[in-house]
Design a protein around this motif. Sequence first.
Motif, PDB file in Angstrom:
ATOM      1  N   MET A   1     -38.786   6.659  11.726  1.00 26.04           N
ATOM      2  CA  MET A   1     -38.705   6.231  13.130  1.00 26.04           C
ATOM      3  C   MET A   1     -37.846   7.219  13.933  1.00 26.04           C
ATOM      4  N   PHE A   2     -38.274   7.517  15.157  1.00 25.19           N
ATOM      5  CA  PHE A   2     -37.500   8.419  16.010  1.00 25.19           C
ATOM      6  C   PHE A   2     -36.401   7.598  16.702  1.00 25.19           C
ATOM      7  N   TYR A   3     -35.167   8.071  16.604  1.00 20.52           N
ATOM      8  CA  TYR A   3     -34.048   7.309  17.169  1.00 20.52           C
ATOM      9  C   TYR A   3     -33.445   8.061  18.366  1.00 20.52           C
ATOM     10  N   ALA A   4     -33.431   7.390  19.516  1.00 21.58           N
ATOM     11  CA  ALA A   4     -32.842   7.993  20.721  1.00 21.58           C
ATOM     12  C   ALA A   4     -31.662   7.153  21.194  1.00 21.58           C
ATOM     13  N   GLN A   5     -30.567   7.822  21.469  1.00 22.88           N
ATOM     14  CA  GLN A   5     -29.414   7.151  22.077  1.00 22.88           C
ATOM     15  C   GLN A   5     -29.209   7.775  23.461  1.00 22.88           C
ATOM     16  N   ILE A   6     -28.935   6.912  24.438  1.00 22.14           N
ATOM     17  CA  ILE A   6     -28.709   7.413  25.797  1.00 22.14           C
ATOM     18  C   ILE A   6     -27.297   7.048  26.215  1.00 22.14           C
ATOM     19  N   LEU A   7     -26.512   8.063  26.573  1.00 25.85           N
ATOM     20  CA  LEU A   7     -25.153   7.825  27.061  1.00 25.85           C
ATOM     21  C   LEU A   7     -25.218   7.855  28.579  1.00 25.85           C
ATOM     22  N   THR A   8     -24.888   6.741  29.199  1.00 23.51           N
ATOM     23  CA  THR A   8     -25.132   6.616  30.642  1.00 23.51           C
ATOM     24  C   THR A   8     -24.185   5.598  31.286  1.00 23.51           C
ATOM     25  N   LEU A   9     -24.017   5.702  32.593  1.00 25.54           N
ATOM     26  CA  LEU A   9     -23.291   4.678  33.344  1.00 25.54           C
ATOM     27  C   LEU A   9     -24.278   3.627  33.859  1.00 25.54           C
ATOM     28  N   VAL A  85     -27.690  16.221  23.480  1.00 25.97           N
ATOM     29  CA  VAL A  85     -28.160  17.037  24.603  1.00 25.97           C
ATOM     30  C   VAL A  85     -27.525  16.536  25.900  1.00 25.97           C
ATOM     31  N   MET A  86     -26.863  17.449  26.604  1.00 20.90           N
ATOM     32  CA  MET A  86     -26.291  17.122  27.914  1.00 20.90           C
ATOM     33  C   MET A  86     -27.325  17.468  28.989  1.00 20.90           C
ATOM     34  N   LEU A  87     -27.641  16.509  29.865  1.00 22.47           N
ATOM     35  CA  LEU A  87     -28.566  16.795  30.966  1.00 22.47           C
ATOM     36  C   LEU A  87     -27.777  17.330  32.156  1.00 22.47           C
ATOM     37  N   THR A  88     -28.089  18.554  32.549  1.00 19.85           N
ATOM     38  CA  THR A  88     -27.363  19.194  33.647  1.00 19.85           C
ATOM     39  C   THR A  88     -28.244  20.268  34.279  1.00 19.85           C
ATOM     40  N   PRO A  89     -28.165  20.428  35.623  1.00 21.11           N
ATOM     41  CA  PRO A  89     -29.013  21.451  36.245  1.00 21.11           C
ATOM     42  C   PRO A  89     -28.679  22.864  35.769  1.00 21.11           C
ATOM     43  N   SER A 107     -33.841  12.440  15.737  1.00 14.01           N
ATOM     44  CA  SER A 107     -32.752  11.712  16.398  1.00 14.01           C
ATOM     45  C   SER A 107     -32.164  12.552  17.521  1.00 14.01           C
ATOM     46  N   LEU A 108     -32.135  11.938  18.700  1.00 21.19           N
ATOM     47  CA  LEU A 108     -31.692  12.655  19.896  1.00 21.19           C
ATOM     48  C   LEU A 108     -30.676  11.786  20.635  1.00 21.19           C
ATOM     49  N   THR A 109     -29.607  12.401  21.124  1.00 18.90           N
ATOM     50  CA  THR A 109     -28.671  11.680  21.986  1.00 18.90           C
ATOM     51  C   THR A 109     -28.651  12.381  23.333  1.00 18.90           C
ATOM     52  N   LEU A 110     -28.971  11.636  24.388  1.00 18.08           N
ATOM     53  CA  LEU A 110     -29.080  12.234  25.720  1.00 18.08           C
ATOM     54  C   LEU A 110     -27.899  11.795  26.566  1.00 18.08           C
ATOM     55  N   LEU A 111     -27.120  12.762  27.017  1.00 20.38           N
ATOM     56  CA  LEU A 111     -25.923  12.469  27.808  1.00 20.38           C
ATOM     57  C   LEU A 111     -26.225  12.655  29.298  1.00 20.38           C
TER      58      LEU A 111
END
Length: 223
Positions: A1-9, A85-89, A107-111
């Motif tokens: 299974m593909f596991y994604a975590q999202i770090l967010t406000l 992975v940090m999302l930034t322009p 497995s991906l963690t998106l910040l």
Amino acid sequence: MFYAQILTLFPEFFDSPLSCSIPKRAIEADIAKVDCIQIRDFSTDKHRTVDDKPYGGGPGMLMKPEPVVAAIREARRRDTKTHVVMLTPSGHRFTQQKALEYVEKDSLTLLCGRYEGFDERICDEVDEQLSLGDYVLSGGEPAALSVLDAVFRLLPGVLGSPESAVLDSFTEEGILDWPHYTRPEIFEGKSVPDVLLSGDHAKIEAWRKTQAEIRSNVRKKKA
Ligand code: ADE
């Protein structure tokens, strides 16, 4: 299974998009799992502060290092082999190639950031910085959602036909897709190209290849 975590406000940002269409199908079929981690939960002061003024002055606020780094570490604790992975322009541009790479990681963690950006020391804690394109969004959330959508549809068993993901635009040598037509044969005076009605599969394939190349060249000139 593909596991994604999202770090967010804003975990609620993801509720509706993940509960329809392809992401919904991936999650319901246990092919993908998504957990949101609320960055604010890692703030230690009574106001639950996550941002502060930049040293040296200037407009806007920055994401503070302490709660963000604690949230990243929590994601790594939950899954030690996750790719953060940090999302930034200012990151590297997201491409179909990247989506294919992420599928393999499992497995991906998106910040996702808000405000004017991240304190620079947060960058040391991530594996990669990624941008959706040369424009500034009000936060990383729409970018994280695009990444998840692009990755989920590539997971085996998610799309109806296994060939569709492979035949997509960009997948093969970055070439754009060919034009597609469905019924009616004539719409507002515009006809479907004769070759597509010919039943000659070799001819159809050659026509599609040429059309895709023409589109790719036109797009390159515009870029
Ligand atoms: N956050 C703000 N703008 C962004 C962009 N273009 N790509 C990724 N994350 C972002």
